[in-house]
Design a protein around this motif. Structure first.
Motif, mmCIF file in Angstrom:
data_model
loop_
_atom_site.group_PDB
_atom_site.id
_atom_site.type_symbol
_atom_site.label_atom_id
_atom_site.label_comp_id
_atom_site.label_asym_id
_atom_site.label_seq_id
_atom_site.Cartn_x
_atom_site.Cartn_y
_atom_site.Cartn_z
ATOM 1 N N ILE A 188 -5.336 12.521 2.041
ATOM 2 C CA ILE A 188 -5.941 13.712 2.652
ATOM 3 C C ILE A 188 -6.916 13.285 3.742
ATOM 4 C CG2 ILE A 188 -7.464 15.694 2.244
ATOM 5 C CD1 ILE A 188 -6.298 15.924 -0.545
ATOM 6 N N VAL A 189 -7.772 12.323 3.413
ATOM 7 C CA VAL A 189 -8.737 11.823 4.394
ATOM 8 C C VAL A 189 -8.021 11.148 5.553
ATOM 9 C CG1 VAL A 189 -10.629 10.191 4.762
ATOM 10 C CG2 VAL A 189 -10.547 11.563 2.664
ATOM 11 N N GLU A 190 -6.986 10.367 5.252
ATOM 12 C CA GLU A 190 -6.238 9.700 6.315
ATOM 13 C C GLU A 190 -5.622 10.718 7.272
ATOM 14 O OE1 GLU A 190 -4.789 5.614 4.053
ATOM 15 O OE2 GLU A 190 -3.695 7.479 3.699
ATOM 16 N N SER A 191 -5.121 11.818 6.738
ATOM 17 C CA SER A 191 -4.534 12.856 7.591
ATOM 18 C C SER A 191 -5.602 13.540 8.440
ATOM 19 C CB SER A 191 -3.818 13.895 6.719
ATOM 20 O OG SER A 191 -2.765 13.308 5.991
ATOM 21 N N LEU A 192 -6.746 13.834 7.832
ATOM 22 C CA LEU A 192 -7.846 14.441 8.587
ATOM 23 C C LEU A 192 -8.316 13.524 9.697
ATOM 24 C CD1 LEU A 192 -9.944 15.930 5.629
ATOM 25 C CD2 LEU A 192 -8.490 17.191 7.219
ATOM 26 N N SER A 193 -8.291 12.217 9.431
ATOM 27 C CA SER A 193 -8.761 11.257 10.435
ATOM 28 C C SER A 193 -7.856 11.227 11.658
ATOM 29 C CB SER A 193 -8.857 9.855 9.826
ATOM 30 O OG SER A 193 -7.583 9.250 9.704
ATOM 31 N N ARG A 194 -6.655 11.758 11.521
ATOM 32 C CA ARG A 194 -5.743 11.873 12.657
ATOM 33 C C ARG A 194 -5.653 13.306 13.166
ATOM 34 N NH1 ARG A 194 -7.031 7.265 12.578
ATOM 35 N NH2 ARG A 194 -5.637 5.526 12.996
ATOM 36 N N GLY A 195 -6.582 14.144 12.714
ATOM 37 C CA GLY A 195 -6.702 15.503 13.242
ATOM 38 C C GLY A 195 -5.819 16.529 12.575
#
Length: 375
Positions: free
Chosen positions: A286-293
């Motif tokens: 989830i965090v990894e996806s948010l980090s890519r917007g």
């Protein structure tokens, strides 16, 4: 040191803490396998119990841990996952007692113990045995670290650990140089109102519940939506997923992409991340996806998702209802903006290993004097 979330967390922690002045970090692995081993910093000494990853072989080789502890002579013994935790609170605790060592024992719980229906999770027989051993001897640990409030509550309830001995610390998901907006922010899909690019990442297991995600894809197809869904991961449910794709004519819509060596490199190619887990520990992806917007659509399961997705600009939580998922997919993609993507990238930086490792180190080094407050 497989490619799972708990292993990535340990990899990030080991590398970050090993850079601290005056701190020597050694890594004892159950088996010499897994893609994350090559990412461990060269200054870290690595020891292995066996080259065979089977639970039986690890159990038979566990006596080697005794000699390794004598060689390393650690001040703190920190572990995660069932097998390592069970060895920590048995062999580690026995070593501490026999040699009268002031060894500080800390374990980490990587998952909640209950699923989305508040039922105890299904476990493989080998995992169940090690889990029972860990539960019986967890009182030998000085502290237990949980990665979500839900996980802490389960530890206290089902492992009978006093809440004062459990700390909640977020996972150190991101590493390297802190992310910058312009470096990672992908352009918005110009065709997002007519063509959806969806992605899901996670082991192909019962926990991750990818069959539900495929049922969402089937519904999208039946309603005439133009979309692509890529699923990254490996696991025992691959054949069942392939059969579902074949039986429901989803070949032109869904692809099983296998294990992604660096998931961050592929996430920028999509419009939305989907998680349909029955339970989570934290939810690194989830965090990894948010980090890519990317906006995130997640099941409202036990674990970290509800603690991470605290703002509707980040994404949404949903019950495991196909219609709800479809409605939210359309809403999140069609309402996405550049401003929202910037917000997600900046928000994700709070889970950088540079910040989180310090919180872990405070617990691991303070020998019980760490604040009672969760991080």
């Amino acid at each position: 040191m497989s490619g799972g979330g708990a292993e990535k967390v340990f990899c990030n922690l080991v590398n970050e803490i090993s850079r601290y002045e005056g701190v020597n970090v050694s890594l004892l692995l159950c088996a010499n396998v897994g893609p994350n081993i090559k990412h461990i910093d060269k200054k870290v000494d690595i020891f292995y119990l066996t080259s065979n990853p089977s639970s039986i072989k690890i159990a038979l080789s566990s006596i080697k841990m005794w000699n390794i502890l004598k060689k390393i002579n650690p001040d703190c013994l920190f572990s995660t996952l069932e097998i390592s935790n069970s060895l920590n609170v048995t062999i580690g605790a026995l070593y501490k007692k026999i040699y009268n060592r002031e060894l500080f024992i800390v374990t980490r719980e990587a998952n909640t113990l209950t699923d989305v229906n508040n039922q105890l999770q299904k476990r493989a027989r080998s995992s169940f045995v090690f889990d029972r051993i860990y539960t019986k001897f967890v009182s030998n640990a000085d502290f237990v670290i949980a990665n979500s409030v839900d996980t802490k509550n389960d530890i206290c309830k089902f492992r009978s650990v006093k809440k004062e001995k459990v700390r909640v610390i977020d996972n150190p998901v991101l590493f390297g140089n802190p992310l910058k907006d312009k470096e990672v922010l992908p352009p918005l899909n110009e065709n997002k109102n007519s063509h959806f690019r969806l992605v899901s990442v996670g082991r192909l297991t019962y926990q991750k519940n990818h069959l539900f995600t495929l049922s969402v894809a089937k519904y999208l197809k039946e309603r005439g939506y133009d979309f692509l869904l890529d699923i990254y991961g490996e696991g025992e449910e691959e054949d069942a997923l392939m059969e579902y794709i074949s039986q429901n004519g989803l070949h032109n819509y869904v692809s099983l992409k296998g294990y992604a060596t660096n998931v961050l490199n592929v996430l920028s190619n999509y419009d939305l991340f989907i998680l349909s887990s029955r339970w989570e520990g934290f939810g690194n992806v989830i965090v990894e996806s948010l980090s890519r917007g990317l906006p995130v659509l997640s099941s409202d399961c036990p674990g970290g998702p509800s603690a991470i997705l605290t703002d509707n600009k980040l994404g949404r939580l949903s019950t495991l209802c196909v219609q709800n998922y479809v409605n939210l997919i359309v809403e999140l993609i069609e309402s996405d903006t550049h401003t929202k993507r910037l917000f997600r990238v900046n928000y994700a930086n709070k889970y950088h290993s540079k910040h989180i490792a310090k919180k872990y180190f405070d617990v691991l080094s303070n020998r019980g004097d760490a604040s009672n407050e969760d991080f």
